[in-house]
Design a protein around this motif. Structure first.
Motif, PDB file in Angstrom:
ATOM      1  N   THR A  23     -14.418   3.438 -14.621  1.00 13.77           N
ATOM      2  CA  THR A  23     -15.309   4.542 -14.267  1.00 13.77           C
ATOM      3  C   THR A  23     -14.583   5.805 -13.839  1.00 13.77           C
ATOM      4  OG1 THR A  23     -15.442   3.807 -11.963  1.00 13.77           O
ATOM      5  CG2 THR A  23     -17.064   2.913 -13.505  1.00 13.77           C
ATOM      6  N   GLY A  24     -13.324   5.688 -13.436  1.00 14.99           N
ATOM      7  CA  GLY A  24     -12.602   6.831 -12.903  1.00 14.99           C
ATOM      8  C   GLY A  24     -12.933   7.068 -11.437  1.00 14.99           C
ATOM      9  N   ASP A  25     -12.145   7.901 -10.806  1.00 14.38           N
ATOM     10  CA  ASP A  25     -12.341   8.229  -9.394  1.00 14.38           C
ATOM     11  C   ASP A  25     -11.478   9.437  -9.096  1.00 14.38           C
ATOM     12  OD1 ASP A  25     -13.113   8.196  -6.774  1.00 14.38           O
ATOM     13  OD2 ASP A  25     -12.548   6.129  -6.387  1.00 14.38           O
ATOM     14  N   VAL A  26     -11.560   9.934  -7.874  1.00 10.51           N
ATOM     15  CA  VAL A  26     -10.726  11.062  -7.480  1.00 10.51           C
ATOM     16  C   VAL A  26      -9.268  10.643  -7.583  1.00 10.51           C
ATOM     17  CG1 VAL A  26     -10.116  12.627  -5.610  1.00 10.51           C
ATOM     18  CG2 VAL A  26     -12.495  11.942  -5.930  1.00 10.51           C
ATOM     19  N   GLY A  27      -8.511  11.335  -8.412  1.00 11.63           N
ATOM     20  CA  GLY A  27      -7.101  11.033  -8.562  1.00 11.63           C
ATOM     21  C   GLY A  27      -6.780   9.962  -9.586  1.00 11.63           C
ATOM     22  N   ILE A  28      -7.791   9.440 -10.273  1.00 10.19           N
ATOM     23  CA  ILE A  28      -7.538   8.417 -11.286  1.00 10.19           C
ATOM     24  C   ILE A  28      -8.538   8.576 -12.426  1.00 10.19           C
ATOM     25  CG2 ILE A  28      -8.989   6.689 -10.137  1.00 10.19           C
ATOM     26  CD1 ILE A  28      -6.938   4.588 -11.066  1.00 10.19           C
ATOM     27  N   ASP A  29      -8.027   8.566 -13.647  1.00 10.57           N
ATOM     28  CA  ASP A  29      -8.867   8.713 -14.837  1.00 10.57           C
ATOM     29  C   ASP A  29      -9.159   7.346 -15.447  1.00 10.57           C
ATOM     30  OD1 ASP A  29      -8.832  11.521 -14.719  1.00 10.57           O
ATOM     31  OD2 ASP A  29      -6.894  11.577 -15.758  1.00 10.57           O
ATOM     32  N   PRO A  30     -10.305   7.219 -16.153  1.00  6.87           N
ATOM     33  CA  PRO A  30     -10.546   5.976 -16.881  1.00  6.87           C
ATOM     34  C   PRO A  30      -9.412   5.717 -17.864  1.00  6.87           C
ATOM     35  CG  PRO A  30     -12.540   7.313 -16.814  1.00  6.87           C
ATOM     36  CD  PRO A  30     -11.423   8.172 -16.293  1.00  6.87           C
ATOM     37  N   TYR A  31      -9.016   4.461 -17.977  1.00  9.83           N
ATOM     38  CA  TYR A  31      -7.902   4.130 -18.875  1.00  9.83           C
ATOM     39  C   TYR A  31      -8.423   4.023 -20.304  1.00  9.83           C
ATOM     40  CZ  TYR A  31      -3.590   2.107 -20.590  1.00  9.83           C
ATOM     41  OH  TYR A  31      -2.415   1.903 -21.281  1.00  9.83           O
ATOM     42  N   PRO A  32      -7.773   4.689 -21.268  1.00  6.78           N
ATOM     43  CA  PRO A  32      -8.232   4.625 -22.666  1.00  6.78           C
ATOM     44  C   PRO A  32      -8.252   3.192 -23.184  1.00  6.78           C
ATOM     45  CG  PRO A  32      -6.600   6.367 -22.378  1.00  6.78           C
ATOM     46  CD  PRO A  32      -6.596   5.576 -21.105  1.00  6.78           C
ATOM     47  N   GLY A  33      -9.398   2.782 -23.721  1.00  6.23           N
ATOM     48  CA  GLY A  33      -9.521   1.458 -24.301  1.00  6.23           C
ATOM     49  C   GLY A  33      -9.824   0.355 -23.314  1.00  6.23           C
ATOM     50  N   VAL A  52      -2.556  -7.599 -11.485  1.00  7.52           N
ATOM     51  CA  VAL A  52      -1.710  -7.066 -10.406  1.00  7.52           C
ATOM     52  C   VAL A  52      -2.268  -7.560  -9.081  1.00  7.52           C
ATOM     53  CG1 VAL A  52      -0.970  -4.979  -9.207  1.00  7.52           C
ATOM     54  CG2 VAL A  52      -0.994  -5.023 -11.706  1.00  7.52           C
ATOM     55  N   MET A  53      -1.393  -8.100  -8.236  1.00  7.94           N
ATOM     56  CA  MET A  53      -1.815  -8.624  -6.938  1.00  7.94           C
ATOM     57  C   MET A  53      -1.010  -7.990  -5.800  1.00  7.94           C
ATOM     58  SD  MET A  53      -2.325 -12.721  -7.741  1.00  7.94           S
ATOM     59  CE  MET A  53      -3.428 -12.970  -6.315  1.00  7.94           C
ATOM     60  N   HIS A  54      -1.735  -7.378  -4.881  1.00 10.55           N
ATOM     61  CA  HIS A  54      -1.215  -6.914  -3.597  1.00 10.55           C
ATOM     62  C   HIS A  54      -0.075  -5.898  -3.692  1.00 10.55           C
ATOM     63  CE1 HIS A  54      -0.596  -6.775   0.646  1.00 10.55           C
ATOM     64  NE2 HIS A  54      -1.282  -7.891   0.902  1.00 10.55           N
ATOM     65  N   PRO A  55      -0.357  -4.684  -4.231  1.00  8.00           N
ATOM     66  CA  PRO A  55       0.612  -3.596  -4.071  1.00  8.00           C
ATOM     67  C   PRO A  55       0.773  -3.261  -2.587  1.00  8.00           C
ATOM     68  CG  PRO A  55      -1.054  -3.053  -5.713  1.00  8.00           C
ATOM     69  CD  PRO A  55      -1.535  -4.278  -4.990  1.00  8.00           C
ATOM     70  N   ASP A  56       1.799  -2.480  -2.260  1.00  7.96           N
ATOM     71  CA  ASP A  56       2.098  -2.245  -0.843  1.00  7.96           C
ATOM     72  C   ASP A  56       1.113  -1.320  -0.140  1.00  7.96           C
ATOM     73  OD1 ASP A  56       2.801   0.321  -1.723  1.00  7.96           O
ATOM     74  OD2 ASP A  56       4.955  -0.055  -1.573  1.00  7.96           O
ATOM     75  N   GLY A  57       0.229  -0.659  -0.873  1.00  3.27           N
ATOM     76  CA  GLY A  57      -0.797   0.169  -0.251  1.00  3.27           C
ATOM     77  C   GLY A  57      -0.375   1.583   0.054  1.00  3.27           C
ATOM     78  N   GLU A  58       0.868   1.946  -0.234  1.00  2.00           N
ATOM     79  CA  GLU A  58       1.335   3.295   0.082  1.00  2.00           C
ATOM     80  C   GLU A  58       0.802   4.332  -0.898  1.00  2.00           C
ATOM     81  OE1 GLU A  58       5.553   3.321   0.399  1.00  2.00           O
ATOM     82  OE2 GLU A  58       5.616   1.911   2.085  1.00  2.00           O
ATOM     83  N   GLU A  59       0.475   3.911  -2.114  1.00  2.00           N
ATOM     84  CA  GLU A  59      -0.035   4.821  -3.136  1.00  2.00           C
ATOM     85  C   GLU A  59      -1.547   4.674  -3.243  1.00  2.00           C
ATOM     86  OE1 GLU A  59       1.084   6.040  -7.708  1.00  2.00           O
ATOM     87  OE2 GLU A  59       1.143   3.922  -7.151  1.00  2.00           O
ATOM     88  N   PRO A  60      -2.319   5.759  -3.111  1.00  2.00           N
ATOM     89  CA  PRO A  60      -3.776   5.670  -3.258  1.00  2.00           C
ATOM     90  C   PRO A  60      -4.149   5.073  -4.623  1.00  2.00           C
ATOM     91  CG  PRO A  60      -3.150   7.808  -2.363  1.00  2.00           C
ATOM     92  CD  PRO A  60      -1.891   7.135  -2.794  1.00  2.00           C
ATOM     93  N   HIS A  61      -5.097   4.140  -4.609  1.00  2.00           N
ATOM     94  CA  HIS A  61      -5.522   3.462  -5.846  1.00  2.00           C
ATOM     95  C   HIS A  61      -4.335   2.796  -6.539  1.00  2.00           C
ATOM     96  CE1 HIS A  61      -9.396   5.319  -5.334  1.00  2.00           C
ATOM     97  NE2 HIS A  61      -8.941   6.527  -5.525  1.00  2.00           N
ATOM     98  N   GLY A  62      -3.377   2.329  -5.760  1.00  2.00           N
ATOM     99  CA  GLY A  62      -2.145   1.792  -6.332  1.00  2.00           C
ATOM    100  C   GLY A  62      -2.354   0.637  -7.278  1.00  2.00           C
ATOM    101  N   VAL A  63      -3.341  -0.229  -7.013  1.00  2.00           N
ATOM    102  CA  VAL A  63      -3.530  -1.388  -7.878  1.00  2.00           C
ATOM    103  C   VAL A  63      -3.933  -0.958  -9.286  1.00  2.00           C
ATOM    104  CG1 VAL A  63      -6.002  -1.805  -7.405  1.00  2.00           C
ATOM    105  CG2 VAL A  63      -4.482  -3.733  -7.918  1.00  2.00           C
ATOM    106  N   TYR A  64      -4.685   0.135  -9.399  1.00  2.00           N
ATOM    107  CA  TYR A  64      -5.081   0.631 -10.711  1.00  2.00           C
ATOM    108  C   TYR A  64      -3.938   1.394 -11.375  1.00  2.00           C
ATOM    109  CZ  TYR A  64      -9.696  -0.469  -8.878  1.00  2.00           C
ATOM    110  OH  TYR A  64     -10.771  -1.117  -8.336  1.00  2.00           O
ATOM    111  N   LYS A  65      -3.214   2.179 -10.603  1.00  2.00           N
ATOM    112  CA  LYS A  65      -2.121   2.960 -11.174  1.00  2.00           C
ATOM    113  C   LYS A  65      -0.992   2.056 -11.654  1.00  2.00           C
ATOM    114  CE  LYS A  65      -3.245   7.109  -8.533  1.00  2.00           C
ATOM    115  NZ  LYS A  65      -2.834   8.076  -7.492  1.00  2.00           N
TER     116      LYS A  65
END
Length: 438
Positions: free
Chosen positions: A290-300, A331-344
């Motif tokens: 769906t996308g969000d602030v700072g993250i775009d929907p991933y193509p495909g 992806v499981m449990h990024p460190d949380g330092e990056e906003p929306h890190g699990v998606y990025k």
């Protein structure tokens, strides 16, 4: 072969060394010598030292939990090793540097090849990605048009702070509506109602554990069907990938996972002497969809499930297509330092996977269900249990063609055969232009 790089930390502190024991005070002479050595080093070390955004303070790194030295080898021996596993051929792209997740897996959804992994079999809290296994277990058993009036007992046992879609006692819902609540809003209330319709939470948990074993997901132990943190409840990036791959064979699972937004029934109210039931809009919490602030929907992108709890951190399994190739990334449990890190981090791994396809030697493969391919038994550790070659041998008369993804354009469905299941089943993977928005 890939050699992991060990970055030089840019956050080193002499107050808390890696050993955790404070340094003794230096003499003035020692301090002067150190300063002189540092100045001389500037003459010999290149000025443009690369700074890596994923570097960590050594003291913080020491607090991070460590993966077991030995893990399950289902899918291949290399998958049982701790750390990053990738076999790069000449010309293959390097893995992304900004990866902080405790565990991740990149795999080809059709062949079942695992292109790269990091602690693939580390047993970690799964959060709501466990709902994929719940759907694998319960979704085929309940007709989508079946209606159910919610009883107070249906909503008992939900954990404090659970994610909810807004199911109300005394209201009736179709199974179709409840599954939308599960997939779009990760509603634990919808999960508990569906579990009640399936004979209760305890029965559903037992069946989910049985389903996990049937899928060769031996890292998984289910305690709560909704993925809420419970003592002893674990899964792995490898197992979550198996759950997604199994679910994507079911057309209803695919529809729910790919739905960006939908209407959900609200409360029945009386107004001006008339009884009317309103509905409200719900949106999928999968930000790559769906996308969000700072993250775009991933193509495909076409699903499948995200999750977040205190113990699990953020978790996500996604499926996406580029050209004729379909990849699954968990992806499981990024460190949380990056906003929306699990998606990025998922997006980075998808990008890498599409670029690296055909340029790496697989580090393992996704196991087939124990009932597929004529095998019957659950593969032992160290056995893939579902290689594409073995599957091809056991299925000499595949149905539905060669099992290849055939084209994707706006408004066109993609057909994909899961070769590693031993039966060339074909399932449509809708592209982003066909997201259901009802």
């Amino acid at each position: 072969m890939y050699v992991r790089r060990v970055p030089i930390s840019s956050h080193y502190s002499d107050r808390t060394p890696r050993s955790g024991v404070p340094h003794a005070p230096r003499t003035r002479r020692a301090a002067a010598l150190a300063s002189t050595a540092f100045a001389l080093s500037l003459l010999t070390v290149p000025a443009a030292m690369p700074a890596h955004a994923d570097e960590k303070n050594p003291a913080d790194a020491a607090k991070e939990p460590k993966p077991p030295a030995q893990m399950s080898t289902v899918g291949g021996a290399q998958l049982g090793r701790p750390g990053t596993q990738v076999n790069l051929r000449k010309g293959a792209p390097e893995l992304p540097t900004k990866l902080s997740a405790r565990s991740w897996v990149v795999s080809d959804a059709e062949s079942g090849q695992v292109l790269a992994s990091h602690n693939a079999h580390w047993r970690l809290p799964p959060a709501s990605t466990l709902k994929m296994l719940f759907a694998d277990t319960v979704l085929p058993k309940l007709p989508s048009d079946r209606e159910h009036k919610v009883l107070p007992s249906d909503l008992e046992g939900m954990g404090e702070g659970s994610s909810l879609v807004g199911v109300k006692e005394g209201e009736s819902y179709s199974v179709h509506d409840l599954w939308r609540g599960v997939f779009l809003r990760s509603g634990n209330d919808a999960v508990h109602v569906l579990a009640a319709m399936n004979g209760g939470v305890d029965k559903t948990v037992e069946e989910m554990n049985e389903k996990a074993r049937a899928l060769t997901a031996n890292d998984t132990k289910v305690v709560s069907p909704d993925g809420y943190d419970r003592p002893g409840q674990v899964s792995s990036a490898y197992d979550l990938t198996l759950f997604a791959r199994a679910g994507l064979q079911n057309k209803d699972f695919r529809e729910y996972a790919a739905t960006a937004s939908a209407k959900f029934p609200g409360e029945t109210k009386k107004k001006d002497g008339k009884t009317k039931r309103e509905s409200f809009q719900i949106q999928n919490t999968n930000r790559l969809l769906t996308g969000d602030v700072g993250i775009d929907p991933y193509p495909g992108i076409a699903g499948v499930k995200n999750g977040s709890t205190t113990n699990a951190g953020n978790t996500f399994t996604g499926v996406a297509q580029r050209g004729d190739r379909v990849l699954l990334v968990t992806v499981m449990h990024p460190d949380g330092e990056e906003p929306h890190g699990v998606y990025k981090e998922t997006a980075r791994l998808l990008d890498w996977g599409f670029d690296a396809a055909g340029k790496v030697e697989p580090v393992g493969e996704l196991a087939a269900p124990s009932s597929a391919g004529g095998g019957g038994g659950t593969p032992k550790d160290g056995e893939a249990g579902g290689s594409s070659h073995a599957a091809a041998r056991t299925d000499s008369k595949p149905s539905g063609g060669a099992g290849m993804a055939v084209g994707i354009t706006a408004g066109v469905l993609v057909l994909l055969g899961l070769v590693a299941y031993g039966v060339h089943r074909r399932w449509p993977l809708p592209d982003l232009a066909r997201r259901h928005r009802r």
